[in-house]
Enzyme design. Structure first.
Site, PDB file in Angstrom:
ATOM      1  CB  VAL A 152      30.094  26.619  71.239  1.00  9.28           C
ATOM      2  CG1 VAL A 152      29.551  27.603  72.272  1.00  9.28           C
ATOM      3  CG2 VAL A 152      31.275  27.231  70.506  1.00  9.28           C
ATOM      4  CE1 TYR A 153      22.902  22.282  72.658  1.00 12.70           C
ATOM      5  CE2 TYR A 153      23.882  20.144  72.161  1.00 12.70           C
ATOM      6  CZ  TYR A 153      22.817  20.890  72.629  1.00 12.70           C
ATOM      7  OH  TYR A 153      21.686  20.263  73.080  1.00 12.70           O
ATOM      8  CB  SER A 154      30.044  19.452  72.846  1.00 10.78           C
ATOM      9  OG  SER A 154      30.370  18.252  73.520  1.00 10.78           O
TER      10      SER A 154
END
Length: 242
Positions: A152-154
Site C-alpha cells: 500500500v505504501y509503495s
C-alpha cells in the site's frame, strides 16, 4: 554559510516532526520564514516558540476536506505569498495487504496522495500569477521499485512519483520548479509499525538515515540556479540493501 533563501516564505506540511521539522529548521537557517503545517496544535506551539518569529504555526488536518481546502488561503492571509511548498505529510503501512483494513488503506491514500494533489492544485494559481515558485514533495525509494513488504505504501509513492513528474512538465513553463526527494528508511515515527527486531537490525547495520540528511537534500534542490530543476533526489543509507 550565506542565507541562500533569505526572504523566502515556505510552507511545510507534517512539520511538527521528522523530515518536516528537519526541513523547517534547515529553511530557517537559510533565511526563510516557514509556515509549519500540522494537525498537532500543541506541538506546533512549542516548536514555534523555540524557533522564533520565522516559524509560523498553521493548524491543518489534511484528512479533513474543509481544513485541507482552507490551508493555502489561510497561509496566504498570514504571509501574503508562498515561495516554497514542501508537501511532506504522510503515513506508513507495512506488511501483507491482508494484514491491514480498508479504512487504514483509505487514510493512507488520502494523506499520501490525495492531500498532496489538493495542496499542489491550490497553490498553483498563486505561483502562476507570480511566475515563480518551488514545489517539493517527499516521496520514497518505495516510489521507484515494488517493495513486497509494503504494497500500500509503495503503491502510494509510485502514484506520487507519477504525479510529481507530470506536474513538473505542466508547470515549468510558468517558472515553477517541481521535484521530489525519495529517501530510504528514515529514523521517524513512520517506522513505528516495523517489527522491533527488523528495526533494531536496521539501526545496528547502519541502514537508516536521519531526517536532517533528507533536509540537506531539499536545501540543495531549492538553492540551485533557477535554470536548474532537480527532478528527484534518491537519498539512501549506504548499507541499505534493496
Amino acid at each position: 554559510m550565506a542565507e541562500l533563501l533569505n526572504g523566502k516564505v515556505a510552507a511545510v506540511t507534517g512539520a511538527a516532526s521528522g523530515i518536516g521539522l528537519a526541513t523547517t529548521e534547515a529553511l530557517i537557517a537559510q533565511g526563510a520564514s516557514v509556515v509549519m503545517v500540522d494537525r498537532d496544535a500543541a506541538a506546533l506551539a512549542k516548536i514555534t516558540e523555540r524557533l522564533g518569529d520565522k516559524a509560523i504555526a498553521q493548524v491543518t488536518d489534511l484528512l479533513d476536506a474543509a481544513s485541507c481546502a482552507a490551508m493555502v488561503p489561510e497561509i496566504l492571509a498570514k504571509t501574503g505569498r508562498i515561495d516554497i511548498l514542501h508537501c511532506n505529510a504522510g503515513t506508513y503501512i507495512g506488511g501483507d495487504l491482508t494484514e491491514t483494513d480498508t479504512a487504514t488503506i483509505d487514510r493512507m491514500l488520502n494523506l499520501n496522495v490525495n492531500a498532496v494533489m489538493k495542496n499542489v492544485r491550490d497553490v498553483i494559481p498563486h505561483m502562476i500569477e507570480r511566475k515563480t515558485g518551488d514545489i517539493v514533495v517527499t516521496c520514497s525509494v518505495a516510489g521507484h521499485m515494488p517493495i513486497q513488504w509494503e504494497p500500500v505504501y509503495s503503491g502510494s509513492k509510485w502514484a506520487i512519483t507519477c504525479f510529481v513528474q507530470t506536474m513538473r512538465r505542466q508547470l515549468n513553463k510558468h517558472g515553477i520548479r517541481v521535484g521530489q526527494v525519495s529517501p530510504g528508511p528514515v529514523v521517524s515515527a513512520l517506522l513505528a509499525d516495523w517489527p522491533a527486531d527488523r528495526l533494531q537490525a536496521a539501526k545496528d547495520s547502519g541502514s537508516l538515515i536521519e531526517p536532517t540528511e533528507v533536509s540537506d537534500a531539499i536545501i540543495y534542490m531549492l538553492t540551485r540556479s533557477r535554470n536548474v530543476t532537480i527532478r528527484d533526489m534518491v537519498v539512501l543509507p549506504t548499507n541499505f540493501d534493496i
